[in-house]
Design an enzyme around this catalytic site. Structure first.
Site, PDB file in Angstrom:
ATOM      1  NE  ARG A  38       4.822   3.378  -2.219  1.00  0.00           N
ATOM      2  CZ  ARG A  38       4.997   3.158  -3.510  1.00  0.00           C
ATOM      3  NH1 ARG A  38       5.493   1.996  -3.917  1.00  0.00           N
ATOM      4  NH2 ARG A  38       4.683   4.072  -4.399  1.00  0.00           N
ATOM      5  NE  ARG A  42       3.350  -0.515  -0.881  1.00  0.00           N
ATOM      6  CZ  ARG A  42       2.883  -0.341  -2.114  1.00  0.00           C
ATOM      7  NH1 ARG A  42       1.800   0.362  -2.313  1.00  0.00           N
ATOM      8  NH2 ARG A  42       3.492  -0.866  -3.150  1.00  0.00           N
ATOM      9  NE  ARG A  51      -6.753   0.694   4.408  1.00  0.00           N
ATOM     10  CZ  ARG A  51      -6.514   0.788   3.101  1.00  0.00           C
ATOM     11  NH1 ARG A  51      -5.283   0.859   2.660  1.00  0.00           N
ATOM     12  NH2 ARG A  51      -7.502   0.805   2.245  1.00  0.00           N
ATOM     13  CG  ASP A  87      -2.324   8.875  -0.710  1.00  0.00           C
ATOM     14  OD1 ASP A  87      -1.895   7.755  -1.055  1.00  0.00           O
ATOM     15  OD2 ASP A  87      -2.524   9.806  -1.517  1.00  0.00           O
ATOM     16  CE1 TYR A 162      -1.217  10.157  -8.899  1.00  0.00           C
ATOM     17  CE2 TYR A 162       0.242  11.363  -7.418  1.00  0.00           C
ATOM     18  CZ  TYR A 162      -0.148  10.180  -8.022  1.00  0.00           C
ATOM     19  OH  TYR A 162       0.524   9.022  -7.739  1.00  0.00           O
TER      20      TYR A 162
END
Length: 355
Positions: A38, A42, A51, A87, A162
């Protein structure tokens, strides 16, 4: 010749002799290489700026934006490898699964997979489905030069979780219910996801990725016997599918201390270790013939610099006898982390480990 040696007659690439790839191959390195999960985004203000107003999945499909975000931490922190910005659900979205990434929640699937008929959502992935990935990696490899680019994908178990739960889950009750209650449907689901994952990794490698990492974020929820019976075959299939490319294959999961040996057995060249198991003990569990990656607790970065350095030194000391070591956090960079703390950490590891 090991799976990650350069095939005979093939000229060396710009990244082949990088510290990161040498460590993955368990060769002597000039310093311990560092990268962070990551790291692309972030915590970086420049990431938040580019973004702004762009949904996560859309940002993963804009090649120039992907390239910019992937490069940002390399410029700022001078890490030894870039990690492709994407992702784990991108390949699922690419084949038409109705899902979205909701801020503060994560991936949410409109129609969870609970029956055999639901498998129809999962068709094969083709390179044309993810042309933006090929384009973005082309842009990146030209910019990165000798700095390796790590491609990645979600592992079959985590993707299945998921899809079955419909989103993130604390207890994975629907996932385990399907795994225990209908083992054939479960096996077919993971097998199909293994093919999708392998195809996604192949696209990244063929476009120029120097290594790949398989993220099994949720697999720590399983006991070793369940992993061996219900997960290992699919993960093995993914690693086997990309073995012939000769790039290092990294396997990482969270809370997987009891699974480390099995995760290496699945076919990884490098096994990622979270912060719960010291690297010397992790090496005993994994066994010889594989490098390790890790494993500073991300929360340590919120402590004073001298404490960060002390804890980083503990990681380096525990790794002193390893065949190969890539320094990383035991999980991802946290959104509220001070980027300067990461930059200082890279400098410290490079300086203290320089040969």
């Amino acid at each position: 010749m090991s799976a990650i040696d350069r095939p005979k007659g093939q000229p060396p690439t710009a990244t082949y002799d990088s510290a990161f790839l040498k460590a993955c191959r368990r060769e002597p390195v000039p310093h311990t290489p560092v990268w962070f999960m990551r790291q692309a985004g972030r915590s970086l203000p420049e990431y938040l700026k580019v973004r702004e107003g762009i949904p996560m999945l859309e940002s993963c499909m804009r090649p120039e934006l992907v390239a910019e975000i992937t490069l940002q931490p390399v410029r700022r922190h001078e890490v030894d490898a870039a990690i492709y910005f994407s992702d784990i659900v991108v390949p699922l979205k690419a084949i038409g699964v109705d899902l979205d990434i909701k801020p503060g929640v994560g991936p949410v699937v409109e129609k969870p997979i609970r029956t055999r008929a639901d498998l129809d959502q999962l068709r094969a992935l083709t390179p044309d489905d993810v042309r933006y990935v090929t384009e973005a990696i082309g842009l990146l490899t030209r910019e990165l030069g000798p700095t390796p680019l790590i491609g990645f994908a979600g592992a079959p178990f985590t993707l299945a979780s998921y899809l079955v739960e419909g989103g993130p889950s604390r207890n994975h009750e629907h996932t385990k219910s399907l795994m225990y209650g209908d083992p054939q449907l479960w096996a077919d689901l993971l097998d199909r996801l293994a093919d999708i994952t392998a195809a996604f990794l192949k696209v990244q490698i063929e476009a120029g990725a120097s290594a790949v990492q398989l993220f099994d974020s949720w697999v720590g929820a399983l006991a070793p016997a369940d992993y061996r019976r219900s997960v290992l075959p699919a993960s093995e299939k993914v690693f086997r599918a990309v073995e012939g490319y000769g790039v290092p294959r990294i396997h990482f999961g969270v809370g997987t201390g009891e699974l480390l040996g099995l995760m290496g057995e699945a076919g990884a060249d490098v096994v990622g270790v979270d912060w719960r198991v010291p690297l010397d003990e992790a090496a005993r569990r994994v066994g010889p013939g594989r490098a390790l990656q890790g494993n500073l607790d991300p929360a340590v970065l919120f402590a004073p610099t001298e404490v960060v350095e002390e804890k980083a030194q503990e990681v380096l000391d525990a790794a002193a006898g390893l065949e190969g070591h890539v320094f990383n956090l035991g999980h991802g960079v946290l959104p509220s982390m001070d980027p300067d703390a990461l930059t200082r950490l890279v400098e410290y590891v490079h300086e203290r480990s320089a040969r």
